[in-house]
Design a protein around this motif. Structure first.
Motif, PDB file in Angstrom:
ATOM      1  N   LYS A  65      43.583  41.669  47.984  1.00 48.43           N
ATOM      2  CA  LYS A  65      44.408  42.833  47.665  1.00 48.43           C
ATOM      3  C   LYS A  65      43.701  43.654  46.581  1.00 48.43           C
ATOM      4  CE  LYS A  65      47.574  41.497  44.016  1.00 48.43           C
ATOM      5  NZ  LYS A  65      48.938  41.318  43.590  1.00 48.43           N
ATOM      6  N   SER A  66      44.083  44.898  46.493  1.00 50.38           N
ATOM      7  CA  SER A  66      43.504  45.749  45.466  1.00 50.38           C
ATOM      8  C   SER A  66      44.183  45.453  44.132  1.00 50.38           C
ATOM      9  CB  SER A  66      43.730  47.214  45.840  1.00 50.38           C
ATOM     10  OG  SER A  66      43.515  48.024  44.715  1.00 50.38           O
ATOM     11  N   GLY A  67      43.400  45.457  43.055  1.00 51.39           N
ATOM     12  CA  GLY A  67      43.974  45.245  41.730  1.00 51.39           C
ATOM     13  C   GLY A  67      44.930  46.359  41.328  1.00 51.39           C
ATOM     14  N   LYS A 119      52.572  56.138  42.873  1.00 49.32           N
ATOM     15  CA  LYS A 119      51.499  55.247  42.397  1.00 49.32           C
ATOM     16  C   LYS A 119      50.285  55.604  43.218  1.00 49.32           C
ATOM     17  CE  LYS A 119      54.926  51.728  41.452  1.00 49.32           C
ATOM     18  NZ  LYS A 119      55.936  52.782  41.327  1.00 49.32           N
ATOM     19  N   VAL A 120      49.292  56.162  42.541  1.00 51.00           N
ATOM     20  CA  VAL A 120      48.226  56.833  43.270  1.00 51.00           C
ATOM     21  C   VAL A 120      46.854  56.258  42.932  1.00 51.00           C
ATOM     22  CG1 VAL A 120      47.271  59.119  43.799  1.00 51.00           C
ATOM     23  CG2 VAL A 120      49.646  58.911  43.051  1.00 51.00           C
ATOM     24  N   ALA A 121      45.972  56.211  43.919  1.00 52.96           N
ATOM     25  CA  ALA A 121      44.580  55.831  43.674  1.00 52.96           C
ATOM     26  C   ALA A 121      43.692  56.914  44.282  1.00 52.96           C
ATOM     27  CB  ALA A 121      44.294  54.486  44.322  1.00 52.96           C
ATOM     28  N   ASN A 128      34.163  54.215  42.621  1.00 52.81           N
ATOM     29  CA  ASN A 128      35.189  54.019  41.590  1.00 52.81           C
ATOM     30  C   ASN A 128      36.528  54.587  42.050  1.00 52.81           C
ATOM     31  OD1 ASN A 128      33.249  52.936  40.022  1.00 52.81           O
ATOM     32  ND2 ASN A 128      33.388  54.425  38.360  1.00 52.81           N
ATOM     33  N   GLU A 129      37.558  54.175  41.349  1.00 50.08           N
ATOM     34  CA  GLU A 129      38.907  54.610  41.728  1.00 50.08           C
ATOM     35  C   GLU A 129      39.682  54.966  40.470  1.00 50.08           C
ATOM     36  OE1 GLU A 129      41.076  52.640  45.192  1.00 50.08           O
ATOM     37  OE2 GLU A 129      42.046  51.689  43.488  1.00 50.08           O
ATOM     38  N   LEU A 130      40.308  56.127  40.482  1.00 53.43           N
ATOM     39  CA  LEU A 130      41.188  56.502  39.378  1.00 53.43           C
ATOM     40  C   LEU A 130      42.615  56.167  39.799  1.00 53.43           C
ATOM     41  CD1 LEU A 130      41.501  58.156  36.630  1.00 53.43           C
ATOM     42  CD2 LEU A 130      42.214  60.025  38.122  1.00 53.43           C
ATOM     43  N   ARG A 131      43.290  55.371  38.994  1.00 56.88           N
ATOM     44  CA  ARG A 131      44.666  54.981  39.356  1.00 56.88           C
ATOM     45  C   ARG A 131      45.642  55.559  38.338  1.00 56.88           C
ATOM     46  NH1 ARG A 131      42.741  48.754  40.049  1.00 56.88           N
ATOM     47  NH2 ARG A 131      41.660  49.029  42.032  1.00 56.88           N
ATOM     48  N   PHE A 132      46.736  56.108  38.834  1.00 51.01           N
ATOM     49  CA  PHE A 132      47.780  56.542  37.893  1.00 51.01           C
ATOM     50  C   PHE A 132      49.165  56.394  38.503  1.00 51.01           C
ATOM     51  CE2 PHE A 132      48.791  60.623  39.804  1.00 51.01           C
ATOM     52  CZ  PHE A 132      47.598  61.054  40.391  1.00 51.01           C
TER      53      PHE A 132
HETATM   54  P1  ADP Z   1      53.220  46.374  50.474  1.00 48.56           P
HETATM   55  O1  ADP Z   1      53.228  47.175  51.744  1.00 48.56           O
HETATM   56  O2  ADP Z   1      52.378  45.134  50.592  1.00 48.56           O
HETATM   57  O3  ADP Z   1      54.578  46.072  49.928  1.00 48.56           O
HETATM   58  P2  ADP Z   1      52.242  48.843  49.321  1.00 48.56           P
HETATM   59  O4  ADP Z   1      51.077  49.209  50.162  1.00 48.56           O
HETATM   60  O5  ADP Z   1      53.520  49.556  49.585  1.00 48.56           O
HETATM   61  O6  ADP Z   1      52.475  47.271  49.353  1.00 48.56           O
HETATM   62  O7  ADP Z   1      51.804  49.030  47.795  1.00 48.56           O
HETATM   63  C1  ADP Z   1      52.702  48.920  46.713  1.00 48.56           C
HETATM   64  C2  ADP Z   1      52.509  50.091  45.766  1.00 48.56           C
HETATM   65  O8  ADP Z   1      51.211  50.052  45.185  1.00 48.56           O
HETATM   66  C3  ADP Z   1      52.617  51.453  46.443  1.00 48.56           C
HETATM   67  O9  ADP Z   1      53.413  52.279  45.627  1.00 48.56           O
HETATM   68  C4  ADP Z   1      51.200  51.977  46.515  1.00 48.56           C
HETATM   69  O10 ADP Z   1      51.152  53.386  46.416  1.00 48.56           O
HETATM   70  C5  ADP Z   1      50.580  51.322  45.302  1.00 48.56           C
HETATM   71  N1  ADP Z   1      49.128  51.102  45.482  1.00 48.56           N
HETATM   72  C6  ADP Z   1      48.514  50.539  46.527  1.00 48.56           C
HETATM   73  N2  ADP Z   1      47.181  50.483  46.343  1.00 48.56           N
HETATM   74  C7  ADP Z   1      46.954  51.034  45.126  1.00 48.56           C
HETATM   75  C8  ADP Z   1      45.784  51.272  44.328  1.00 48.56           C
HETATM   76  N3  ADP Z   1      44.585  50.919  44.757  1.00 48.56           N
HETATM   77  N4  ADP Z   1      45.947  51.868  43.127  1.00 48.56           N
HETATM   78  C9  ADP Z   1      47.172  52.218  42.680  1.00 48.56           C
HETATM   79  N5  ADP Z   1      48.307  52.021  43.366  1.00 48.56           N
HETATM   80  C10 ADP Z   1      48.202  51.433  44.567  1.00 48.56           C
END
Ligand code: ADP
Length: 423
Positions: free
Chosen positions: A278-280, A59-61, A17-21
């Motif tokens: 891509k990750s949601g 933006k953190v996971a 699982n992943e916590l996103r904030f």
């Molecule tokens: P790209 O390089 O394709 O433009 P990034 O890798 O920079 O995309 O991602 C865009 C944003 O999404 C970043 O701020 C990153 O921290 C955030 N991000 C990426 N994966 C996740 C995730 N699994 N959950 C939350 N935020 C994420």
């Protein structure tokens, strides 16, 4: 303490699982602590009991392979647990690269050169970070190449560069920026001067290949290349050129099947093209957010981060003490082209600039070039300064610089990027 800062939430995450904030508002800070179990942020392991601080825009996971309990303190804009993530697929890619590295190590060959491509905001940089972290956690020493000039992670926007990765990225500050190799392009998008962009990519690729030659450990560890989201028309051609310049073995295409199919069609058979979802969790950035990110990167270059403040210097130089150049002259109509000159040669022409009000707030790259001739175009940058004042009467220019006077070189190259120093 405000009410918001007291907000404390505990999350129990199951396996995979992943916590996103997200930390959105300007003044907020969010603190993350791993209470039990194992967890990682974009491939960097969290240390149990240690508190990590995240500032506005983060933006953190927090992902866990084995289950964990984490505590989040402070006001988050969004916070949720995701059960579906592509992490198993990303980890399989790491496994395949690791296999190639082990092979390369045995036979003293070059390890995998992998390029990550896809449209904007699909998590390309994040996948690079995960793959690099996993590699370095297996005691590899890969090179990270960032060709994303607008939203890149090495040096300041408007540049491309390479960095040897020797330890995992810090959870809150990314990869350590010790001695990056940086080439100055000077624009926010490669489409502004594709000819120059191509030349610089070839130059960076040559230098990276030289580094692979001289360092055995790095040679078998290989290279991870991040690219920008410019993938249509000339952008696609540019991707093919980059793949050729770096002699890539693997291309990972994030999110876009059309791009994947085009690359399968156009790349030679020995290049493996892999499609990855891509990750949601990836967050889309608006135009304003992109522009703010660029400003933030430049600000950090001069002033550091909340955790690691830097104190830049400001000094005056006489016009006669510096030589300022711009790359690219206005186009000549075909009928006026001197004999032997091609229509796009003007794009890589060096033009001498006398300091004037037009360069105020602009970034200047301090060139490593020893000669003031065409070498300047392909020389890497020693660092960057920002023009904070131009006094044409006294013939004096004021610069903001990470280092005190004197500059390492008096050859400076103008960037389109600007920075308003509000300190
Ligand atoms: P790209 O390089 O394709 O433009 P990034 O890798 O920079 O995309 O991602 C865009 C944003 O999404 C970043 O701020 C990153 O921290 C955030 N991000 C990426 N994966 C996740 C995730 N699994 N959950 C939350 N935020 C994420």
């Amino acid at each position: 303490m405000s009410e918001d800062k007291k907000v404390l939430q505990e999350f129990k995450l199951e396996t995979d699982n992943e916590l996103r904030f997200e930390v959105e508002s300007k003044t907020e800070k969010v603190y993350l602590t791993l209470k039990s179990g194992l967890a990682e942020v974009f491939g960097t392991e969290l240390v149990k009991g240690k508190t990590y601080e995240f500032t506005a825009g983060a933006k953190v996971a927090v992902f866990t392979w084995h289950g964990c309990v984490v505590e989040v303190k402070g006001k988050t804009d969004v916070v949720y647990t995701a059960k579906e993530t592509p992490m198993v697929m990303y980890s399989n890619c790491h496994g395949a690269l690791e296999f190639m590295r082990a092979d390369a190590e045995k036979e003293n060959k070059r390890g995998p050169i992998a390029m990550i491509v896809g449209p904007c905001d699909v998590g390309k940089s994040t996948v690079c970070r995960i793959l690099l972290n996993y590699a370095v956690r297996m005691s590899r020493r890969p090179i990270f190449v960032d060709l994303d000039i607008g939203q890149g992670q090495i040096s300041i926007p408007g540049t491309i560069g390479a960095l040897m990765i020797e330890r995992p990225a810090s959870i809150d500050e990314g990869f350590s920026q010790e001695a990056p190799l940086v080439y100055h392009f000077g624009h926010k998008s490669p489409s502004t001067n594709p000819t120059l962009f191509n030349m610089l990519i070839q130059q960076l690729a040559n230098t990276v290949k030289e580094r692979l030659e001289v360092n055995k450990k790095t040679r078998s560890s290989g290279v991870i290349i991040n690219t920008c989201g410019w993938i249509k028309g000339p952008g696609y051609k540019q991707l093919i050129n980059s793949a050729k310049a770096f002699e890539v073995d693997v291309i990972m295409v994030l999110d876009q099947e059309r791009l994947y199919n085009e690359l399968v069609r156009d790349m030679p058979n020995f290049v493996k093209v892999i499609f990855l979802p891509k990750s949601g969790g990836v967050v889309e950035r608006s135009k304003t957010a992109r522009s703010e990110y660029r400003d933030q990167r430049i600000k950090e270059y001069f002033y550091g981060t909340p955790k690691n403040s830097l104190y830049p210097h400001s000094f005056d130089l006489k016009f006669s003490e510096v030589k300022i150049y711009k790359i690219g002259a206005p186009a000549l109509p075909d009928s006026c082209l001197p004999l032997g000159m091609k229509a796009d040669d003007h794009l890589t022409k060096l033009v001498v600039l006398t300091p004037n009000a037009g360069i105020l707030h602009h970034i200047l790259a301090v060139s490593f070039s020893e000669k003031d001739d065409d070498d300047i175009i392909l020389s890497h940058a020693a660092g960057f300064v920002c023009v904070t004042n131009v006094d044409t009467d006294r013939q004096i220019i004021t610069l903001l610089s990470p280092q005190p006077k004197p500059l390492p070189n008096n050859i400076l190259v103008l960037s389109e990027l600007q920075f308003m120093d509000s300190h």
